[in-house]
Design an enzyme around this catalytic site. Structure first.
Site, PDB file in Angstrom:
ATOM      1  N   GLU A  63     -38.160   5.274   1.656  1.00 31.20           N
ATOM      2  CA  GLU A  63     -38.269   4.948   0.237  1.00 31.20           C
ATOM      3  C   GLU A  63     -39.751   5.032  -0.094  1.00 31.20           C
ATOM      4  O   GLU A  63     -40.559   4.336   0.517  1.00 31.20           O
ATOM      5  CB  GLU A  63     -37.826   3.497   0.065  1.00 31.20           C
TER       6      GLU A  63
ATOM      7  N   ASP B 177     -41.680  -6.763  -8.182  1.00 30.64           N
ATOM      8  CA  ASP B 177     -42.335  -6.795  -6.877  1.00 30.64           C
ATOM      9  C   ASP B 177     -43.231  -8.002  -6.704  1.00 30.64           C
ATOM     10  O   ASP B 177     -43.824  -8.498  -7.657  1.00 30.64           O
ATOM     11  CB  ASP B 177     -43.159  -5.522  -6.683  1.00 30.64           C
TER      12      ASP B 177
ATOM     13  N   TYR C 160     -28.050  -1.261  -3.353  1.00 21.84           N
ATOM     14  CA  TYR C 160     -29.212  -2.021  -2.910  1.00 21.84           C
ATOM     15  C   TYR C 160     -28.896  -3.501  -3.147  1.00 21.84           C
ATOM     16  O   TYR C 160     -28.853  -3.957  -4.281  1.00 21.84           O
ATOM     17  CB  TYR C 160     -30.429  -1.588  -3.725  1.00 21.84           C
TER      18      TYR C 160
END
Lengths: 396, 265
Positions: free
Chosen positions: B49, B60, B171
Site C-alpha cells: 500500500e 491518520d 479494510y
C-alpha cells in the site's frame, strides 16, 4: 426546496466526506438535532440561556456619527459584540453544548483558531458543567495567550497542536482524531458552518437567531428592509446567521466580506470564496484554497478568525447562485475601519468585523439618505488591541 | 500483473494470511521509495500500500502525518508518484490517498493514471459509501478495485451497503481512532470480524490500524481475517533510521519477515 438535501448537499456543495468510524456518529447527530431542534423544552431551555446567560436579544444600533460622516445610507450595526463572551460564537456553542447534554455525551471537544470559539465553547461547557477539551495550534497559543488563560479559567483544557502549520487547520485535524478515538462518549463542537453534514446546517440554525432579530428590529425602526447586509466570512457562521432570514428577500443585497490579507494577488490571504476553487476539506465539498494538485494551502489574515483555507458549503452555493456577493478587505483596510468605528461610534470592533465595516463604508455613499445598510458586528475588538497596537508601532 | 483477488486466492491455497505493508511515497525522499518498497518485498510483503501524501490526513495518526509532511517536503506530488509506482514490480500495488487529490485532476484521469502505473486498488479513507458512486464507476471501468473501510462503529445497514460494492478486499478498522501502532489488539476486533463474516460472502478481510507486532498479526489471522495491514510501525523504522540508510533497509526487511512469518499457519 429547503436545503440541504438528505445527503447534506446544498446543490453540489456540502455532503459528508468523513472516515467510516465517524459516519454513524454523524448520522446519530443529525437525528438528534432534528429531534431536539423541534422539541419545545429544548428550545425554551436554549432560549433561556441565550437570554439570561448570553444577553440576547442584541441591539440593532443606528451608527449615527458614521452615517453623518459618510452622508450616504443609514448604517445600522447588529451588536453581536455584546453577546456574552464578546462575539456571536456563544449562540452556536450554547446550542450545541445543550444538544450534547441531551444526547448524553460526557465530554466536549472543540478546535479554535484565535480562541474565540474556544472561549465560547468553554463558557457553554462551564454553564452546563460538561468537561471540555480544546485543540489549538501551538502557533496560535503563542499569539493568543489571553484567550488561552480565559479558557483555562473556565475549566477547559487547552491542548497544543504541533503538527502541520500549527494553526486552526491543524487543530481541526487533531480534534477530528480525538473524536475518532472517543466517538462514543464525546461530542465534537465545531465552531462554524463547516465540516461534514449536519454541522453546516446545524450551526446555521443555531446562528439564525441573529437574522431573525435583525429582521424584526429593522422593520420596527425603519418599517422597511435594508438595501444591503454585510458580514465578514471566515468559515461563515455569522454571515449565514444574519443572511439566512433574508435569502428570499431578493431586493436585500447580501455581501460576504473575506480576508484579503496582504492582497489577493500576493497569495497571502483568506479569501476562499473570492479566490478559491472547489475541493474537499474537513469533511465537506466547498470552496477551498489549494494548489493545482489539491494540497490545501495555508491561509493568512491579520485576523485569526478569518484565517481559514475553507468556507461553509452553503455560502459556496449561495455565491455560485449569485444570491450572495463577495468582497475582500485587506489587513490595512481592516485596521482603518477598526480605528474609524472606534473613533466615530465608541465601538471597538473585532478585526474580523472590521473587514465588513470597511466595505460598508465603501458602499454607503452609493445609497440615498433614506436607505439603510446593516453590518453584522460579529465581535468586539478587545482581543485585538495587542495586534493593532503593534501594527501602529505602539508598545503596550 | 497479479490482481488483489488472485493474490488472496494464491495465499489461501498456501494457507497463509496476506501481509499488507504501508509506506508513504516520497518518505524520506523521492529516490529512496523504490528501494524501501523492494526491501519490504524481499521481507515477504504480499501487497504493498503506497500512500500519496495529502496536506490534511484526518484519518491518520501523528506517525503517518509526519511521514506525509516529510514526503511533501521532499517534493512528492501525484505526477512523481505515478512515475515511481511504475518502477515497483512483482507485488500488487494499492494507492492510499485522500479524496481531494483524486478529485482535483478529475476522477477518470486519476483512476486511469492508477491503472497505467500498475496499481490494482485504491483506498480513500475520507470517501464514505454515500459519496463514492462516481469514483466507483471509473474504478470499474479501469479495472481498479475501490477498497472500502469498515469500522467497529459501522452499523449492519451500512455494512451491507459497503459490502455490496466492495472490491479487492475489505479494510477492517480494528479500533476507534486514527492510524498508529498500539500495544494491544482492540477488544472490538473479534465481535467485529464475526459480524462482518455474517454478510461478507467471501470478500477477503484485511485488518488494519494499530497493528505493529507479529503476535498481533498472528492473532488477527487466527481470528479469521485474510490479511493484516501494517503501516505506522514500518514508518517508525524509517523515521528511526533516517541517518543510516543501509540499516534502515535491513531493519525493514527483517521486521517484515517476522510479520510475514506470523501470517503462515
Amino acid at each position: 426546496m429547503k436545503l440541504p438535501d438528505k445527503l447534506g448537499k446544498f446543490n453540489s456543495y456540502g455532503g459528508r466526506f468523513a472516515p467510516e468510524v465517524l459516519m454513524p456518529a454523524l448520522e446519530e447527530l443529525e437525528v438528534a438535532f432534528n429531534k431536539f431542534s423541534k422539541d419545545k423544552n429544548f428550545r425554551s431551555e436554549l432560549n433561556y440561556y441565550l437570554k439570561e446567560f448570553g444577553g440576547r436579544p442584541t441591539p440593532l444600533y443606528y451608527a449615527q456619527n458614521l452615517t453623518k460622516k459618510l452622508a450616504g445610507a443609514k448604517i445600522y450595526l447588529k451588536r453581536e459584540d455584546l453577546v456574552h463572551g464578546g462575539a456571536h460564537k456563544l449562540n452556536n456553542t450554547m446550542g450545541q453544548a445543550l444538544l450534547a447534554k441531551k444526547m448524553g455525551k460526557k465530554r466536549l471537544i472543540a478546535e479554535t483558531g484565535a480562541g474565540q470559539h474556544g472561549v465560547a465553547a468553554a463558557m457553554a461547557a462551564a454553564a452546563l458543567q460538561i468537561p471540555c477539551q480544546i485543540y489549538m495550534g501551538a502557533e496560535d497559543i503563542e499569539r493568543q495567550k489571553l484567550n488561552v488563560f480565559r479558557m483555562e479559567l473556565l475549566q477547559a483544557k487547552v491542548i497544543p497542536v504541533n503538527s502541520g502549520s500549527r494553526t486552526l487547520k491543524d487543530a481541526v485535524n487533531e480534534a477530528l482524531r480525538d473524536w475518532l478515538t472517543n466517538v462514543e462518549t464525546t461530542y465534537y463542537l465545531i465552531g462554524s458552518v463547516v465540516g461534514p453534514h449536519p454541522y453546516p446546517m446545524m450551526v446555521r440554525e443555531f446562528q439564525r437567531v441573529i437574522g431573525r432579530e435583525t429582521k424584526r428590529q429593522i422593520l420596527e425602526k425603519e418599517n422597511s428592509l435594508p438595501e444591503a447586509i454585510l458580514a465578514c466570512v471566515g468559515g461563515g457562521s455569522n454571515a449565514m446567521g444574519i443572511f439566512y432570514e433574508f435569502l428570499e428577500d431578493e431586493d436585500v443585497e447580501l455581501i460576504g466580506v473575506e480576508a484579503g490579507g496582504k492582497g489577493i494577488k500576493t497569495g497571502e490571504h483568506g479569501a476562499t470564496l473570492c479566490a478559491g476553487t472547489d475541493g474537499v476539506l474537513h469533511g465537506m465539498y466547498s470552496k477551498v484554497l489549494q494548489d493545482k494538485y489539491g494540497q490545501i494551502k495555508t491561509s493568512y489574515s491579520i485576523s485569526a478568525g478569518l484565517d481559514y483555507p475553507g468556507v461553509g458549503p452553503e455560502l459556496s452555493y449561495l455565491v455560485k447562485k449569485g444570491r450572495v456577493k463577495v468582497k475582500s478587505t485587506t489587513d490595512k483596510e481592516a485596521l482603518d475601519a477598526f480605528k474609524l468605528l472606534s473613533q466615530t461610534e465608541g465601538i471597538i470592533p473585532a478585526l474580523e468585523s472590521a473587514h465588513a465595516v470597511f466595505q460598508a463604508v465603501k458602499i454607503a455613499r452609493k445609497f440615498k439618505k433614506n436607505q439603510t445598510i446593516i453590518v453584522n458586528l460579529s465581535g468586539r475588538g478587545d482581543k485585538d488591541v495587542f495586534v493593532v497596537a503593534e501594527e501602529m508601532g505602539i508598545k503596550l | 500483473m497479479t490482481t488483489i483477488k488472485e493474490k488472496f486466492e494464491e495465499l489461501k491455497k498456501k494457507k497463509q494470511g496476506a501481509l499488507i505493508g504501508f509506506v508513504m511515497a516520497g518518505d524520506p525522499s523521492i529516490v529512496e521509495t523504490v528501494g524501501i518498497v523492494n526491501s519490504l518485498v524481499r521481507g515477504g510483503v504480499d501487497i504493498i500500500e503506497l500512500g500519496l501524501p495529502f496536506s490534511d490526513p484526518i484519518a491518520d495518526g501523528i506517525v503517518i502525518q509526519k511521514a506525509s509532511e516529510r514526503a511533501r517536503k521532499a517534493g512528492m506530488n501525484p505526477d512523481l508518484y505515478f512515475k515511481i509506482v511504475k518502477e515497483i514490480k512483482g507485488v500488487p500495488k494499492v494507492c492510499l490517498t485522500y479524496y481531494n487529490l483524486v478529485l482535483q485532476p478529475g476522477l477518470e484521469k486519476f483512476v486511469r493514471d492508477c491503472q497505467k502505473s500498475g496499481i490494482s486498488g485504491l483506498i480513500v479513507p475520507d470517501l464514505p459509501i454515500e459519496e463514492a458512486g462516481p469514483l466507483l464507476n471509473f474504478c470499474r471501468q479501469y479495472d481498479t478495485d475501490l477498497i472500502f473501510l469498515v469500522a467497529p462503529t459501522t452499523t449492519e445497514e451500512r455494512l451491507k451497503k459497503i459490502l455490496s460494492v466492495s472490491q479487492g478486499f475489505l479494510y477492517v478498522v480494528s479500533l476507534l481512532g486514527a492510524t498508529g501502532a498500539r500495544e494491544k489488539l482492540s477488544e472490538c476486533l473479534k465481535p467485529l470480524l464475526s459480524k462482518i463474516k455474517k454478510f461478507s460472502q467471501g470478500i477477503p478481510l484485511a485488518v488494519g490500524f494499530g497493528i505493529s507486532k507479529p503476535e498481533q498479526v498472528e492473532k488477527i489471522i487466527k481470528l479469521g481475517a485474510d490479511g493484516a495491514i501494517v503501516g505506522s510501525s514500518i514508518i517508525n523504522l524509517i523515521e528511526e533510521n533516517l541517518d543510516d540508510k543501509e540499516k534502515m533497509l535491513s531493519e525493514l526487511e527483517n521486521f517484515v519477515r517476522e510479520l510475514k512469518r506470523a501470517t503462515v499457519a
